[in-house]
Design a protein around this motif. Structure first.
Motif, PDB file in Angstrom:
ATOM      1  N   ARG A   8      46.233 -47.974  14.004  1.00 50.70           N
ATOM      2  CA  ARG A   8      45.269 -46.874  14.160  1.00 50.70           C
ATOM      3  C   ARG A   8      45.106 -46.441  15.612  1.00 50.70           C
ATOM      4  NH1 ARG A   8      40.189 -48.087  10.338  1.00 50.70           N
ATOM      5  NH2 ARG A   8      39.726 -49.616  11.932  1.00 50.70           N
ATOM      6  N   SER A  67      39.150 -31.383  18.593  1.00 52.25           N
ATOM      7  CA  SER A  67      40.090 -31.248  17.479  1.00 52.25           C
ATOM      8  C   SER A  67      40.904 -32.525  17.276  1.00 52.25           C
ATOM      9  CB  SER A  67      41.024 -30.070  17.750  1.00 52.25           C
ATOM     10  OG  SER A  67      41.956 -29.928  16.718  1.00 52.25           O
ATOM     11  N   LEU A  86      39.538 -42.131   8.147  1.00 54.22           N
ATOM     12  CA  LEU A  86      38.544 -42.255   7.075  1.00 54.22           C
ATOM     13  C   LEU A  86      39.157 -41.973   5.703  1.00 54.22           C
ATOM     14  CD1 LEU A  86      35.475 -40.662   8.862  1.00 54.22           C
ATOM     15  CD2 LEU A  86      35.920 -43.096   8.443  1.00 54.22           C
ATOM     16  N   ALA A  87      40.147 -41.098   5.647  1.00 55.71           N
ATOM     17  CA  ALA A  87      40.811 -40.795   4.377  1.00 55.71           C
ATOM     18  C   ALA A  87      41.646 -41.982   3.887  1.00 55.71           C
ATOM     19  CB  ALA A  87      41.697 -39.564   4.535  1.00 55.71           C
ATOM     20  N   GLY A 131      38.596 -35.249  15.905  1.00 53.56           N
ATOM     21  CA  GLY A 131      38.243 -34.903  14.526  1.00 53.56           C
ATOM     22  C   GLY A 131      39.383 -35.165  13.564  1.00 53.56           C
ATOM     23  N   ASP A 132      40.593 -34.747  13.938  1.00 57.50           N
ATOM     24  CA  ASP A 132      41.767 -34.983  13.093  1.00 57.50           C
ATOM     25  C   ASP A 132      42.039 -36.473  12.916  1.00 57.50           C
ATOM     26  OD1 ASP A 132      42.066 -32.232  12.937  1.00 57.50           O
ATOM     27  OD2 ASP A 132      43.807 -32.160  14.292  1.00 57.50           O
ATOM     28  N   TRP A 133      41.899 -37.236  14.010  1.00 59.18           N
ATOM     29  CA  TRP A 133      42.124 -38.684  13.945  1.00 59.18           C
ATOM     30  C   TRP A 133      41.103 -39.340  13.028  1.00 59.18           C
ATOM     31  CZ3 TRP A 133      39.231 -42.962  15.549  1.00 59.18           C
ATOM     32  CH2 TRP A 133      39.917 -44.171  15.557  1.00 59.18           C
ATOM     33  N   LEU A 134      39.842 -38.973  13.176  1.00 53.45           N
ATOM     34  CA  LEU A 134      38.795 -39.552  12.315  1.00 53.45           C
ATOM     35  C   LEU A 134      39.035 -39.215  10.848  1.00 53.45           C
ATOM     36  CD1 LEU A 134      35.589 -38.967  14.443  1.00 53.45           C
ATOM     37  CD2 LEU A 134      36.537 -41.174  13.747  1.00 53.45           C
ATOM     38  N   GLN A 135      39.411 -37.978  10.594  1.00 59.76           N
ATOM     39  CA  GLN A 135      39.682 -37.561   9.216  1.00 59.76           C
ATOM     40  C   GLN A 135      40.813 -38.395   8.615  1.00 59.76           C
ATOM     41  OE1 GLN A 135      40.642 -33.375   8.983  1.00 59.76           O
ATOM     42  NE2 GLN A 135      39.072 -33.101   7.420  1.00 59.76           N
ATOM     43  N   LYS A 136      41.866 -38.611   9.379  1.00 60.93           N
ATOM     44  CA  LYS A 136      43.009 -39.409   8.921  1.00 60.93           C
ATOM     45  C   LYS A 136      42.596 -40.854   8.654  1.00 60.93           C
ATOM     46  CE  LYS A 136      47.377 -41.159  10.702  1.00 60.93           C
ATOM     47  NZ  LYS A 136      48.273 -41.185  11.844  1.00 60.93           N
TER      48      LYS A 136
END
Length: 76
Positions: free
Chosen positions: A24, A63, A73-74, A66-71
């Motif tokens: 991660r 951005s 958490l998904a 945000g993209d890293w967190l989304q990845k």
């Protein structure tokens, strides 16, 4: 890349080595941002902070995080 406190050209390779076994972890050098993640830095020095806007105010940083967190958490 404009951080006078944490010099990317000196530190990025070592940071990548330290995170090599962390799926991660990611090291990203954002071109032109100061230590405080502000756009438009010339020197990255303290004298620029007040005129560059809010700390962590770079849209590129927001951005990227945000993209890293989304990845991350998904994946849970």
């Amino acid at each position: 890349s404009k951080d006078p406190l944490v010099v990317a050209s000196d530190e990025a390779a070592e940071a990548r080595k330290a995170l090599a076994n962390n799926a991660r972890g990611q090291v990203v050098v954002l071109e032109g941002l100061s230590h405080w993640f502000q756009e438009g830095a010339v020197t990255g020095g303290e004298e620029e902070v007040a005129r560059l806007g809010p700390n962590a105010g770079s849209p590129r940083l927001v951005s990227l995080v945000g993209d890293w967190l989304q990845k991350i958490l998904a994946a849970k």
